[in-house]
Design an enzyme around this catalytic site. Structure first.
Site, PDB file in Angstrom:
ATOM      1  N   LYS A 159      29.836  40.425  32.312  1.00 46.46           N
ATOM      2  CA  LYS A 159      28.653  39.559  32.389  1.00 46.46           C
ATOM      3  C   LYS A 159      27.484  40.196  31.650  1.00 46.46           C
ATOM      4  CE  LYS A 159      29.822  37.571  36.918  1.00 46.46           C
ATOM      5  NZ  LYS A 159      29.499  37.537  38.361  1.00 46.46           N
ATOM      6  N   ARG A 215      32.273  30.346  47.930  1.00 50.17           N
ATOM      7  CA  ARG A 215      31.624  29.031  47.917  1.00 50.17           C
ATOM      8  C   ARG A 215      32.609  27.900  47.686  1.00 50.17           C
ATOM      9  NH1 ARG A 215      27.949  31.117  43.213  1.00 50.17           N
ATOM     10  NH2 ARG A 215      30.049  31.877  42.843  1.00 50.17           N
ATOM     11  N   SER A 247      24.077  33.401  40.786  1.00 57.20           N
ATOM     12  CA  SER A 247      23.157  34.216  39.991  1.00 57.20           C
ATOM     13  C   SER A 247      23.102  33.736  38.549  1.00 57.20           C
ATOM     14  CB  SER A 247      23.585  35.695  40.017  1.00 57.20           C
ATOM     15  OG  SER A 247      23.516  36.214  41.308  1.00 57.20           O
ATOM     16  N   HIS A 274      23.800  35.071  48.669  1.00 55.29           N
ATOM     17  CA  HIS A 274      24.139  36.477  48.932  1.00 55.29           C
ATOM     18  C   HIS A 274      23.503  36.947  50.241  1.00 55.29           C
ATOM     19  CE1 HIS A 274      24.362  37.035  44.292  1.00 55.29           C
ATOM     20  NE2 HIS A 274      25.600  37.088  44.754  1.00 55.29           N
TER      21      HIS A 274
HETATM   22  O1  PNS Z   1      29.154  39.626  41.552  1.00 53.02           O
HETATM   23  P1  PNS Z   1      30.397  39.838  40.715  1.00 53.02           P
HETATM   24  O2  PNS Z   1      30.048  40.075  39.265  1.00 53.02           O
HETATM   25  O3  PNS Z   1      31.375  38.724  40.889  1.00 53.02           O
HETATM   26  O4  PNS Z   1      31.076  41.174  41.283  1.00 53.02           O
HETATM   27  C1  PNS Z   1      32.300  41.633  40.736  1.00 53.02           C
HETATM   28  C2  PNS Z   1      32.510  43.112  41.057  1.00 53.02           C
HETATM   29  C3  PNS Z   1      31.381  43.946  40.474  1.00 53.02           C
HETATM   30  C4  PNS Z   1      32.529  43.297  42.568  1.00 53.02           C
HETATM   31  C5  PNS Z   1      33.885  43.521  40.436  1.00 53.02           C
HETATM   32  O5  PNS Z   1      33.790  43.361  39.050  1.00 53.02           O
HETATM   33  C6  PNS Z   1      34.286  44.955  40.767  1.00 53.02           C
HETATM   34  O6  PNS Z   1      34.780  45.191  41.857  1.00 53.02           O
HETATM   35  N1  PNS Z   1      34.040  45.919  39.851  1.00 53.02           N
HETATM   36  C7  PNS Z   1      34.333  47.324  40.103  1.00 53.02           C
HETATM   37  C8  PNS Z   1      35.448  47.855  39.224  1.00 53.02           C
HETATM   38  C9  PNS Z   1      36.790  47.895  39.945  1.00 53.02           C
HETATM   39  O7  PNS Z   1      36.967  48.556  40.945  1.00 53.02           O
HETATM   40  N2  PNS Z   1      37.771  47.127  39.400  1.00 53.02           N
HETATM   41  C10 PNS Z   1      39.131  47.108  39.893  1.00 53.02           C
HETATM   42  C11 PNS Z   1      39.400  46.268  41.129  1.00 53.02           C
HETATM   43  S1  PNS Z   1      38.857  44.611  41.086  1.00 53.02           S
END
Ligand code: PNS
Length: 162
Positions: A42, A95, A132, A18
């Site tokens: 998660k 990745r 993570s 990150h």
């Molecule tokens: O590190 P992660 O868990 O892969 O991140 C995922 C994250 C938090 C970026 C994704 O779940 C997200 O964008 N959540 C916000 C909710 C949202 O806007 N959802 C609709 C479009 S994807």
């Protein structure tokens, strides 16, 4: 006009992968927002405020620049945050093909929802295997996570274990 980008994620906890992407993105954009977002899919290790604080400490220790803001978002869509702060770009670290498959639908939905584009960025291959979830698992079983996370995170997890 200043170009503002957002690096969103769970960051539970922030890893060296990150941090690598954050540093590269901060070199490209005028302003970079690192946004901790709760991912209901998660199970969490750290409270959101702790994740924010560890990212701030890691960025300061790595001297990544003063154009980075770290905050969190828990109300509504990610693109709502982008609209609120005037950000038109999301940056995601990639990745592997697995990440591409996971990120592509979200990138398309975010663009359809609000015209926010997603840029996929490659971290240093040295971090390609770091996640993570792996760090959470190794830490919870008493293993050494120092090779995978910033010093601030390693120290915190070590202290947390007692
Ligand atoms: O590190 P992660 O868990 O892969 O991140 C995922 C994250 C938090 C970026 C994704 O779940 C997200 O964008 N959540 C916000 C909710 C949202 O806007 N959802 C609709 C479009 S994807």
């Amino acid at each position: 006009m200043s170009r503002i980008a957002v690096v969103p994620g769970s960051f539970d906890p922030v890893t060296l992968g990150h941090l690598d992407v954050i540093g590269r993105a901060a070199n490209i954009f005028d302003e970079l927002h690192v946004l901790v977002v709760h991912n209901p899919g998660k199970s969490a290790l750290l409270p959101i405020a702790q994740r924010v604080s560890l990212i701030q400490d890691s960025i300061a220790d790595a001297k990544l620049g003063d154009n980075i803001l770290v905050t969190s978002w828990s109300v509504g869509l990610l693109v709502d945050y982008c609209t609120d702060v005037g950000a038109s770009v999301l940056v995601k670290g990639i990745r592997s093909q697995v990440d591409v498959a996971y990120e592509t639908p979200m990138a398309i939905v975010n663009r359809n929802l609000a015209g926010v584009e997603t840029i996929f960025m490659l971290p240093d291959p040295a971090h390609a295997h770091v996640s993570s979830s792996l760090v959470r698992q190794v830490a919870s079983l008493g293993g050494d996570v120092a090779p995978y996370v910033p010093d601030a995170v390693a120290a915190f997890l070590q202290k947390d274990r007692g």
